[in-house]
Write an enzyme that holds these catalytic residues in place. Structure first.
Site, PDB file in Angstrom:
ATOM      1  N   GLU A  55     178.974 -34.090  26.040  1.00  0.00           N
ATOM      2  CA  GLU A  55     178.835 -34.971  24.876  1.00  0.00           C
ATOM      3  C   GLU A  55     180.016 -34.818  23.927  1.00  0.00           C
ATOM      4  OE1 GLU A  55     176.078 -33.305  21.629  1.00  0.00           O
ATOM      5  OE2 GLU A  55     175.350 -32.304  23.441  1.00  0.00           O
ATOM      6  N   GLY A  62     167.425 -31.531  25.306  1.00  0.00           N
ATOM      7  CA  GLY A  62     166.350 -31.760  26.265  1.00  0.00           C
ATOM      8  C   GLY A  62     166.940 -31.789  27.659  1.00  0.00           C
ATOM      9  N   GLU A  82     162.616 -31.197  20.349  1.00  0.00           N
ATOM     10  CA  GLU A  82     163.966 -30.636  20.200  1.00  0.00           C
ATOM     11  C   GLU A  82     164.994 -31.743  20.037  1.00  0.00           C
ATOM     12  OE1 GLU A  82     167.203 -28.051  22.812  1.00  0.00           O
ATOM     13  OE2 GLU A  82     165.116 -28.118  23.480  1.00  0.00           O
ATOM     14  N   TYR A 100     183.952 -21.443  22.768  1.00  0.00           N
ATOM     15  CA  TYR A 100     182.676 -21.953  23.282  1.00  0.00           C
ATOM     16  C   TYR A 100     181.838 -22.563  22.164  1.00  0.00           C
ATOM     17  CZ  TYR A 100     177.943 -22.108  25.146  1.00  0.00           C
ATOM     18  OH  TYR A 100     176.684 -22.529  25.514  1.00  0.00           O
ATOM     19  N   GLY A 123     174.296 -21.543  27.346  1.00  0.00           N
ATOM     20  CA  GLY A 123     173.215 -21.346  26.390  1.00  0.00           C
ATOM     21  C   GLY A 123     172.147 -22.404  26.523  1.00  0.00           C
ATOM     22  N   ALA A 124     171.139 -22.302  25.653  1.00  0.00           N
ATOM     23  CA  ALA A 124     170.040 -23.273  25.624  1.00  0.00           C
ATOM     24  C   ALA A 124     169.474 -23.313  24.210  1.00  0.00           C
ATOM     25  CB  ALA A 124     168.950 -22.888  26.627  1.00  0.00           C
ATOM     26  N   GLY A 125     168.843 -24.429  23.890  1.00  0.00           N
ATOM     27  CA  GLY A 125     168.259 -24.612  22.573  1.00  0.00           C
ATOM     28  C   GLY A 125     166.879 -23.969  22.488  1.00  0.00           C
ATOM     29  N   GLU A 166     166.903 -22.791  32.509  1.00  0.00           N
ATOM     30  CA  GLU A 166     167.735 -23.908  32.052  1.00  0.00           C
ATOM     31  C   GLU A 166     169.205 -23.516  32.030  1.00  0.00           C
ATOM     32  OE1 GLU A 166     168.436 -26.293  27.903  1.00  0.00           O
ATOM     33  OE2 GLU A 166     166.370 -26.197  28.628  1.00  0.00           O
ATOM     34  N   LYS A 207     172.316 -25.335  34.110  1.00  0.00           N
ATOM     35  CA  LYS A 207     173.537 -25.831  33.474  1.00  0.00           C
ATOM     36  C   LYS A 207     174.787 -25.207  34.085  1.00  0.00           C
ATOM     37  CE  LYS A 207     171.442 -26.775  28.942  1.00  0.00           C
ATOM     38  NZ  LYS A 207     171.275 -26.274  27.559  1.00  0.00           N
TER      39      LYS A 207
END
Length: 450
Positions: free
Chosen positions: A244, A262, A289, A377, A411-413, A426, A430
């Site tokens: 993104e 998500g 989220e 990062y 990472g992840a949310g 997750e 990724k």
């Protein structure tokens, strides 16, 4: 005022635009900066001017001289600096480290690098689309050398090279217990109302030197990024496939941002993918989220855009990005006359999907909970043009290498409903988009006669 000499030639390559760009990079001896933006890839080479930003000063380095400017209002300082450049129609290639996030929100830099931004105006440029290649050089004689480089690419095409891939399995499993522990800690802090969401990551060492350009080529084949990049800076190489953009500002002052939040896996089985997509669109945790991320992006744009101009132009679409699929939304607004593109970028930085909500509290938590500095990062790789166009990609799904080490990060949310095992899974989904595409640097041995 210096100007770029320019020459347009037909693109006769049989390869994709990004393949052509990568092979042009391999023909350059200087540092190179490749940035793929939709159907166009630009490649800068060499350094005419280098701009390094810290919290205290902006240092401008040129081949013949250097100077520094004390920071007073960084957005306006940068705008004034670029307006004063004695080069016409320049494009800057740059990086924004995560330390900039701490600076923007009034936190000390902590363990992050003190270099907030690093931008380069190149000596030479190739701008490649499907039909043409535009050559640009500050020295007219360099155009001939660039044409030879292009002719070589046209003649030889993309050659299949025998490469050795790094064992990506250890990338997938590194520091699993540590990651689950910090996710659990964050969930408790969220339950205690310290913040609503935080993105937590782990740094993963790669125990081999990589050929970063070959890694870009193989990684790009396997990914479907919003932007891709290969930047070879004087002190850092980064290859990445950004899912993104943080901020896009066009020449008219329209600002766009594109939060993704998500996630579900993307497999080679279309039936499984369809079921995972349906699951993603119905998962309360993933929807919540995403919704709070879009809400914050909307609030940030409202602060720098003309009242009434901010709109959500796309909401909760499913975007395929390599080995995962995300929920994605797109927002747009018109920048107020009193602000410049740096105001828009700083307001949206760091991306909500790589920091958290509220941002200041999430950024503070990241610095406190994670054991390694993030450096680039979750920062940005960007281009900035003389007409005010700014395009900044979020630095995720990326590989980093300097003289001392090579590493990736993922990472992840985390929200109140997060489960440590699911968040760990997750991150594996990724990082799979790059774990199998890491090309080891070829070692050259000299056999001595005895």
């Amino acid at each position: 005022m210096r100007k770029y000499y320019e020459k347009n030639i037909p693109n006769e390559s049989r390869n994709t635009v990004y393949e052509t760009a990568a092979h042009l990079c391999s023909g350059e001896e200087d540092n190179v900066y490749l940035y793929e933006n939709n159907d166009c890839v630009s490649v800068g080479a060499g350094i005419y001017s280098e701009i390094i930003v810290t919290a205290e000063e902006i240092v401008i380095k040129r081949k013949s001289a250097g100077q520094s400017i004390k920071v007073s209002d960084l957005c306006r300082d940068l705008d004034n600096l670029f307006k004063s450049l004695e080069v016409d129609s320049w494009r800057a290639y740059g990086i924004a480290n995560f330390g900039l996030a701490r600076y923007i929100y009034g936190l000390d830099v902590g363990t992050e690098t003190g270099e907030l931004l690093h931008l380069i105006i190149p000596d030479r440029e190739y701008r490649i689309d499907k039909e043409t290649i535009l050559l640009r050089a500050l020295n007219e004689d360099d155009l001939k050398t660039m044409e030879k480089n292009i002719s070589n690419v046209f003649l030889n095409g993309v050659r299949e090279e025998n490469v050795t891939f790094y064992n990506g399995k250890e990338v997938l499993i590194f520091d699993e217990e540590y990651y689950k522990n910090i996710v659990g800690l964050a969930v408790k802090e969220i339950e205690n109302k310290e913040y609503q969401k935080v993105i937590l990551s782990r740094k993963i060492p790669v125990h081999s030197r990589l050929d970063m350009l070959q890694t870009y080529m193989h990684g790009r084949h396997k990914n479907t990024p919003a932007r891709s990049y290969f930047y070879s800076f004087p002190n850092l190489e980064v290859t990445g496939f950004s899912p993104e953009t943080i901020a896009e500002v066009d020449a008219s002052g329209t600002v766009y941002t594109f939060p993704l939040a998500g996630t579900r896996a993307l497999t080679e089985d279309s039936k499984i993918n369809k079921n995972l997509k349906k699951e993603l669109l119905q998962d309360p945790k993933e929807i919540a989220e995403h919704a709070i991320s879009v809400k914050l992006a909307d609030e940030e744009l409202e602060q720098v855009c003309v009242p009434g101009s901010v709109a959500v132009t796309e909401f909760m679409s499913v975007m395929e990005r390599g080995t995962v699929q995300h929920l994605g939304s797109r927002l747009r607004g018109k920048l107020r006359a009193e602000y410049n593109p740096w105001h828009a970028f700083f307001k949206l930085f760091p991306a909500v999907t790589a920091s958290g909500i509220p941002k200041k509290e999430a950024i503070e938590a990241i610095g406190r909970i994670e054991k390694d500095a993030r450096d680039l990062y979750s920062g940005g790789v960007l281009t900035y043009d003389s007409n005010g166009t700014l395009d900044a990609a979020l630095v995720l799904r990326s590989i980093f290498q300097n003289e001392e080490e090579t590493w990736v990060r993922v990472g992840a949310g985390i929200v109140e409903m997060s489960n440590p095992e699911r968040e760990l899974a997750e991150t594996r989904e990724k990082i799979s988009s790059i774990a199998g595409q890491l090309v080891e640097e070829q070692q050259r041995y000299i056999q001595l006669s005895v």
